[in-house]
Motif scaffolding. Structure first.
Motif, PDB file in Angstrom:
ATOM      1  N   ALA A  45       0.873  -1.167  -0.032  1.00  0.00           N
ATOM      2  CA  ALA A  45       0.098   0.073  -0.030  1.00  0.00           C
ATOM      3  C   ALA A  45       0.968   1.403  -0.013  1.00  0.00           C
ATOM      4  CB  ALA A  45      -1.087  -0.123   1.279  1.00  0.00           C
ATOM      5  N   ARG A  46       1.990   1.155   0.652  1.00  0.00           N
ATOM      6  CA  ARG A  46       2.860   2.436   0.859  1.00  0.00           C
ATOM      7  C   ARG A  46       3.148   2.714  -0.576  1.00  0.00           C
ATOM      8  NH1 ARG A  46       4.737   6.046   3.772  1.00  0.00           N
ATOM      9  NH2 ARG A  46       3.557   5.173   5.378  1.00  0.00           N
ATOM     10  N   GLU A  47       3.950   1.818  -1.377  1.00  0.00           N
ATOM     11  CA  GLU A  47       4.442   2.035  -2.608  1.00  0.00           C
ATOM     12  C   GLU A  47       3.228   2.481  -3.691  1.00  0.00           C
ATOM     13  OE1 GLU A  47       5.957  -0.527  -6.583  1.00  0.00           O
ATOM     14  OE2 GLU A  47       6.209  -1.393  -4.592  1.00  0.00           O
ATOM     15  N   TYR A  48       2.074   1.807  -3.538  1.00  0.00           N
ATOM     16  CA  TYR A  48       0.944   2.350  -4.557  1.00  0.00           C
ATOM     17  C   TYR A  48       0.335   3.533  -4.137  1.00  0.00           C
ATOM     18  CZ  TYR A  48      -3.865   1.733  -6.197  1.00  0.00           C
ATOM     19  OH  TYR A  48      -5.136   1.896  -7.110  1.00  0.00           O
ATOM     20  N   LEU A  49       0.244   3.989  -2.878  1.00  0.00           N
ATOM     21  CA  LEU A  49      -0.400   5.286  -2.377  1.00  0.00           C
ATOM     22  C   LEU A  49       0.580   6.518  -2.697  1.00  0.00           C
ATOM     23  CD1 LEU A  49      -2.480   4.219   0.624  1.00  0.00           C
ATOM     24  CD2 LEU A  49      -3.376   4.514  -1.707  1.00  0.00           C
ATOM     25  N   GLN A  50       1.878   6.220  -2.433  1.00  0.00           N
ATOM     26  CA  GLN A  50       3.015   6.946  -2.679  1.00  0.00           C
ATOM     27  C   GLN A  50       2.938   7.574  -4.186  1.00  0.00           C
ATOM     28  OE1 GLN A  50       5.110   8.752  -0.187  1.00  0.00           O
ATOM     29  NE2 GLN A  50       4.918   9.812  -1.628  1.00  0.00           N
ATOM     30  N   ASN A  51       2.878   6.286  -4.989  1.00  0.00           N
ATOM     31  CA  ASN A  51       2.701   6.707  -6.548  1.00  0.00           C
ATOM     32  C   ASN A  51       1.431   7.604  -6.814  1.00  0.00           C
ATOM     33  OD1 ASN A  51       5.162   5.513  -7.136  1.00  0.00           O
ATOM     34  ND2 ASN A  51       4.135   3.578  -7.667  1.00  0.00           N
ATOM     35  N   LYS A  52       0.394   7.346  -6.261  1.00  0.00           N
ATOM     36  CA  LYS A  52      -0.731   7.866  -6.552  1.00  0.00           C
ATOM     37  C   LYS A  52      -0.699   9.458  -5.957  1.00  0.00           C
ATOM     38  CE  LYS A  52      -5.745   8.069  -5.450  1.00  0.00           C
ATOM     39  NZ  LYS A  52      -7.041   6.812  -5.091  1.00  0.00           N
ATOM     40  N   TRP A  53      -0.110   9.666  -4.812  1.00  0.00           N
ATOM     41  CA  TRP A  53       0.223  10.983  -4.162  1.00  0.00           C
ATOM     42  C   TRP A  53       0.918  11.802  -5.151  1.00  0.00           C
ATOM     43  CZ3 TRP A  53      -1.955  14.495  -1.158  1.00  0.00           C
ATOM     44  CH2 TRP A  53      -1.190  15.578  -0.808  1.00  0.00           C
ATOM     45  N   ASN A  54       2.021  11.334  -5.386  1.00  0.00           N
ATOM     46  CA  ASN A  54       3.096  11.937  -6.662  1.00  0.00           C
ATOM     47  C   ASN A  54       2.359  11.958  -7.911  1.00  0.00           C
ATOM     48  OD1 ASN A  54       4.785  11.408  -4.433  1.00  0.00           O
ATOM     49  ND2 ASN A  54       5.956   9.889  -5.466  1.00  0.00           N
ATOM     50  N   ASN A  55       1.563  11.290  -8.312  1.00  0.00           N
ATOM     51  CA  ASN A  55       1.017  11.678  -9.820  1.00  0.00           C
ATOM     52  C   ASN A  55      -0.296  12.359  -9.774  1.00  0.00           C
ATOM     53  OD1 ASN A  55       3.304   9.983 -11.082  1.00  0.00           O
ATOM     54  ND2 ASN A  55       1.974   7.922 -10.572  1.00  0.00           N
ATOM     55  N   GLU A  56      -1.168  12.117  -8.579  1.00  0.00           N
ATOM     56  CA  GLU A  56      -2.500  12.557  -8.442  1.00  0.00           C
ATOM     57  C   GLU A  56      -2.523  13.706  -7.240  1.00  0.00           C
ATOM     58  OE1 GLU A  56      -5.529   9.840  -9.129  1.00  0.00           O
ATOM     59  OE2 GLU A  56      -3.906   8.198  -9.893  1.00  0.00           O
ATOM     60  N   ARG A  57      -1.815  13.814  -6.691  1.00  0.00           N
ATOM     61  CA  ARG A  57      -2.008  14.342  -5.344  1.00  0.00           C
ATOM     62  C   ARG A  57      -3.185  13.917  -4.500  1.00  0.00           C
ATOM     63  NH1 ARG A  57       2.551  15.391  -4.900  1.00  0.00           N
ATOM     64  NH2 ARG A  57       3.798  17.250  -4.754  1.00  0.00           N
ATOM     65  N   LEU A  65      -8.680  -0.102  -2.465  1.00  0.00           N
ATOM     66  CA  LEU A  65      -8.462  -1.477  -1.248  1.00  0.00           C
ATOM     67  C   LEU A  65      -8.153  -2.615  -2.078  1.00  0.00           C
ATOM     68  CD1 LEU A  65     -10.690   0.146   1.440  1.00  0.00           C
ATOM     69  CD2 LEU A  65      -8.070   0.138   1.045  1.00  0.00           C
ATOM     70  N   LEU A  66      -9.065  -2.853  -2.797  1.00  0.00           N
ATOM     71  CA  LEU A  66      -8.971  -4.170  -3.614  1.00  0.00           C
ATOM     72  C   LEU A  66      -7.473  -4.067  -4.467  1.00  0.00           C
ATOM     73  CD1 LEU A  66     -12.316  -5.825  -4.942  1.00  0.00           C
ATOM     74  CD2 LEU A  66     -10.662  -6.572  -3.165  1.00  0.00           C
ATOM     75  N   PRO A  67      -7.131  -3.229  -5.177  1.00  0.00           N
ATOM     76  CA  PRO A  67      -5.922  -3.316  -5.958  1.00  0.00           C
ATOM     77  C   PRO A  67      -4.716  -3.394  -5.089  1.00  0.00           C
ATOM     78  CG  PRO A  67      -7.158  -1.684  -6.680  1.00  0.00           C
ATOM     79  CD  PRO A  67      -7.991  -2.056  -5.809  1.00  0.00           C
ATOM     80  N   ILE A  68      -4.824  -2.481  -3.741  1.00  0.00           N
ATOM     81  CA  ILE A  68      -3.717  -2.959  -2.948  1.00  0.00           C
ATOM     82  C   ILE A  68      -3.570  -4.322  -2.236  1.00  0.00           C
ATOM     83  CG2 ILE A  68      -3.218  -2.175  -0.493  1.00  0.00           C
ATOM     84  CD1 ILE A  68      -4.145   0.670  -1.026  1.00  0.00           C
ATOM     85  N   ALA A  69      -4.838  -4.980  -2.056  1.00  0.00           N
ATOM     86  CA  ALA A  69      -4.930  -6.086  -1.384  1.00  0.00           C
ATOM     87  C   ALA A  69      -4.214  -7.148  -2.635  1.00  0.00           C
ATOM     88  CB  ALA A  69      -6.566  -6.533  -1.456  1.00  0.00           C
ATOM     89  N   TYR A  70      -4.845  -7.034  -3.874  1.00  0.00           N
ATOM     90  CA  TYR A  70      -4.072  -7.897  -4.752  1.00  0.00           C
ATOM     91  C   TYR A  70      -2.671  -7.869  -5.013  1.00  0.00           C
ATOM     92  CZ  TYR A  70      -8.821  -8.374  -6.939  1.00  0.00           C
ATOM     93  OH  TYR A  70     -10.315  -8.471  -7.006  1.00  0.00           O
ATOM     94  N   GLY A  71      -1.873  -6.608  -4.872  1.00  0.00           N
ATOM     95  CA  GLY A  71      -0.604  -6.230  -4.863  1.00  0.00           C
ATOM     96  C   GLY A  71      -0.003  -6.960  -3.738  1.00  0.00           C
ATOM     97  N   GLN A  72      -0.684  -6.936  -2.605  1.00  0.00           N
ATOM     98  CA  GLN A  72       0.047  -7.288  -1.349  1.00  0.00           C
ATOM     99  C   GLN A  72       0.239  -9.026  -1.372  1.00  0.00           C
ATOM    100  OE1 GLN A  72       0.868  -5.381   1.146  1.00  0.00           O
ATOM    101  NE2 GLN A  72       2.278  -7.158   1.825  1.00  0.00           N
ATOM    102  N   MET A  73      -0.940  -9.552  -1.983  1.00  0.00           N
ATOM    103  CA  MET A  73      -1.013 -10.957  -2.082  1.00  0.00           C
ATOM    104  C   MET A  73       0.244 -11.437  -2.830  1.00  0.00           C
ATOM    105  SD  MET A  73      -2.363 -12.021   0.842  1.00  0.00           S
ATOM    106  CE  MET A  73      -1.901 -13.745   0.208  1.00  0.00           C
ATOM    107  N   ALA A  74       0.086 -10.830  -4.251  1.00  0.00           N
ATOM    108  CA  ALA A  74       1.050 -11.074  -5.196  1.00  0.00           C
ATOM    109  C   ALA A  74       2.655 -10.947  -4.574  1.00  0.00           C
ATOM    110  CB  ALA A  74       1.072 -10.067  -6.571  1.00  0.00           C
TER     111      ALA A  74
END
Length: 673
Positions: A45-57, A65-74
């Motif tokens: 989530a930290r990597e995912y949300l940092q990118n979102k903040w950097n790109n979209e503020r 939440l589901l994309p984060i969950a998918y990424g975490q389990m992968a």
């Protein structure tokens, strides 16, 4: 999509860092990874949300939440293949679920909810909020750390996850964590793959196994009682007019309540007929056996046994020892009536004219008289053994009541150990487990959703013509509970706002006087809330006439002195002061309870949170000729309910009519008048 959230199969131990933001999880994950020379799965989530903040503020949104969950389990499934004996996980799906609940109004995606429950880990390290908050682009709610911590801990409790709490500086936390993990690694090394699979199949974690073994090692399970509960010190006595007031109050509320009767009924009738089994083995007519045959026609099952005998013989009379032995054999043997192996609840207890009634049927008839709520029919729940479910269903197939059943969960079984406290292995390499005793039924009770629950043992019944007193006092107990509950709920609603010291003192006085909970210090607002926001039970107590079993006592723990039901075996009789208190007990626990298991907001309590895990019983038995030690979980109305709000009310001895041996059926409560 479900597969993307499912864990890969592995033999690697999985350890989860779990807790609110800025509590040292990532730091400790790295430390543990280095300590054990293994990999760790960082928080996706930290990597995912940092990118979102950097790109979209933009910060996290519900749709993330589901994309984060998918990424975490992968990430977890990729790294587990590279792990050295264990994988350190900086988070899991349950943590994502907690954030979803707390940040988005209680909403959790059904798929995330499902998989957060199905994925399993060997140990959770719950990180406390005693580390200073460090702000960054993604963190918020620094003012809600206490609330968030409670949400995380509650999630672990509700999902029955094995966890330890980490507090203190980095060095202290690392030491605590490694000690727990080392114990798990040691257990895994000690046991074969068959034994470990055995654990998995039962739903028992290595952590739970470790806790059970520790109970044997501690070997001191005694409860220190501070005083005896008596009518002048903890047992409430009510006049007839006061009883009538409670009954009216219950009857006024009854039609708006979801009411249930809970009957533990898993026991076989073997011990009930123990004297007759000895008679078959020895052919010796003891005074007990003579009484049985002298009053044979007073037993409700007599006619059925005689009928079976006359199917074998055109005529049959009991004239000598041989005919008596044949009578007992037909009654108990598996090729005939098999009473010795039947559940006690299905043994004929009572007869009225030509009708015969079992305890199960008597409980149904009794429940109709006081346990009907908002539904037209009474609700009754039997806990039975797996072998007996179909027998109960067939026996009660024509009943008008709403009947449900459950069995003791295998996850509540306990490991057996040898004299050196080593787990015993069976011939196939699997661990030897034993049922955890009736205390395991707190899990069954926890699964039931009702406003009011009556609890009564299967063998405590009387004939329908004599149950007037029983019905009356069931309603007395229920009315008392509702009165107390209303008072508690009023206080808890008031306590949602900050109260003055004087008002808190007034509430504390009521807690002492009305709820029988004593403390020597002034209580703060949060302490009062904790004391009040618990399940409630009102327990009937009868005068002690020499029956074996538990009784009402005062017990002190965590600066509180409150009422508990304590068994004789829990008291250290070698301590003269404790033995003296036991000898002065005036009342006995007949297992006559009324319970309320919802909080003031109508939410179900997680009853496992209120168990005293230390209140276990250890007994000595044998396995294949060798001695073993067995562990029984805290008894259902003893340690399993130790941290409930508890009140004792005196009830007449006429409400207590247990059948422990077959000749108890000769007592007047079990005979037609």
């Amino acid at each position: 999509m479900e597969e993307k959230l499912r864990q890969s199969k592995t033999d690697v131990l999985k350890i989860v860092l779990f807790g609110p933001e800025s509590t040292g999880k990532t730091t400790l994950s790295g430390q543990l990874s280095r300590y054990y020379n293994t990999v760790w799965a960082p928080e996706y989530a930290r990597e995912y949300l940092q990118n979102k903040w950097n790109n979209e503020r933009k910060t996290c949104e519900n749709s993330d939440l589901l994309p984060i969950a998918y990424g975490q389990m992968a990430l977890e499934n990729k790294l587990v293949t590279k792990a050295n004996k264990l994988l350190i996980c900086d988070t899991d799906l349950l943590e994502t679920k907690v954030y979803s609940q707390e940040f988005y109004g209680g909403f959790v995606d059904p798929l995330l909810d499902k998989m957060s429950k199905e994925n399993t880990y060997d140990l959770y390290l719950l990180t406390y909020i005693d580390i200073p908050w460090k702000a960054d682009d993604l963190r918020d709610r620094s003012d809600a750390r206490e609330t968030m911590f409670k949400a995380f801990e509650q999630a672990l409790i509700e999902n029955n996850r094995p966890y330890i709490l980490l507090k203190g500086d980095q060095k202290t936390r690392l030491k605590t964590a490694t000690k727990a993990i080392n114990n798990l690694l040691k257990l895994k090394t000690m046991h074969s793959e068959i034994a470990l699979k055995n654990l998995t199949n039962k739903g028992i974690s290595l952590t739970k196994l470790q806790q059970q073994i520790k109970c044997f090692e501690n070997n001191d399970f005694h409860i220190h009682i501070t005083d005896v509960a008596t009518p002048t010190n903890g047992i409430l006595q009510y006049s007839e007019s006061e009883q009538d007031t409670f009954i009216r109050h219950y009857q006024q509320k009854q039609s708006n309540l979801d009411i249930l009767k809970f009957v533990p009924a898993s026991g076989a009738a073997t011990r009930m007929f123990s004297e007759l089994y000895q008679f078959v083995a020895s052919e010796e007519e003891t005074p007990y056996v003579k009484t049985f045959f002298e009053q044979l026609e007073s037993f409700a099952f007599c006619a059925e046994v005689i009928h079976q005998l006359r199917l074998k013989h055109s005529t049959f009379d009991i004239t000598d020892t041989e005919s008596k032995l044949e009578f007992v054999n037909v009654m108990l043997h598996q090729n005939y009536l098999n009473f010795g192996k039947l559940p006690k609840g299905l043994i004929p207890f009572h007869s009225i004219k030509n009708d015969v009634f079992t305890p199960a049927q008597e409980h149904l008839a009794e429940s109709d008289l006081y346990a009907k709520g908002e539904e037209a029919h009474a609700n009754i729940h039997f806990t039975v053994s797996e072998d007996h479910v179909d027998l109960f269903k067939k026996h009660l197939t024509c009943a008008s009541q709403n009947i449900t059943y459950s069995t003791q969960k295998s996850s509540t079984d306990t490991v057996a150990v040898d004299k050196d406290n080593n787990p015993i292995l069976q011939s196939d390499g699997s661990l030897l487990f034993r049922p955890g005793g009736h205390g395991a039924l707190i899990e069954n009770l926890n699964d039931l959703k009702a406003d009011l629950i009556f609890v009564k043992n299967i063998d405590n019944v009387c004939t329908q013509a004599q149950n007037k007193t029983t019905v009356r006092f069931k309603q007395v107990l229920a009315g008392k509970l509702l009165k107390v509950q209303e008072q508690i709920f009023t206080f808890l609603l008031e306590l949602e706002n900050d109260l003055s010291i004087d008002r808190l003192a007034e509430i504390q006085k009521t807690i002492t006087q009305e709820l029988q909970i004593k403390t020597s210090k002034p209580l703060g607002q949060q302490e009062i809330i904790t004391i009040l926001n618990r399940p409630i039970r009102v327990c009937g107590m009868v005068k002690n006439l020499g029956e074996p079993g538990g009784g009402p006592f005062w017990v002190s723990a965590n600066e509180l002195t409150q009422l508990q039901i304590i068994e004789k075996s829990q008291i250290k009789l070698t301590d003269n002061s404790q033995a003296l208190l036991l000898d002065t007990a005036t009342h006995f626990n007949p297992v006559d309870l009324v319970c309320a298991t919802k909080n003031y907001r109508g939410e179900q309590f997680n009853l496992t949170r209120f168990v005293d895990d230390k209140a276990v019983f250890i007994s000595e038995k044998t396995y294949e000729g060798s001695p073993l030690k067995a562990l029984e979980l805290p008894g259902l109305w003893n340690g399993a309910m130790a941290n409930w709000t508890t009140l004792f009310v005196e009830v007449p001895i006429a409400t207590f009519n247990p059948v422990k041996t077959v000749n108890d059926l000769l007592k007047s409560a079990h005979q037609s008048k």
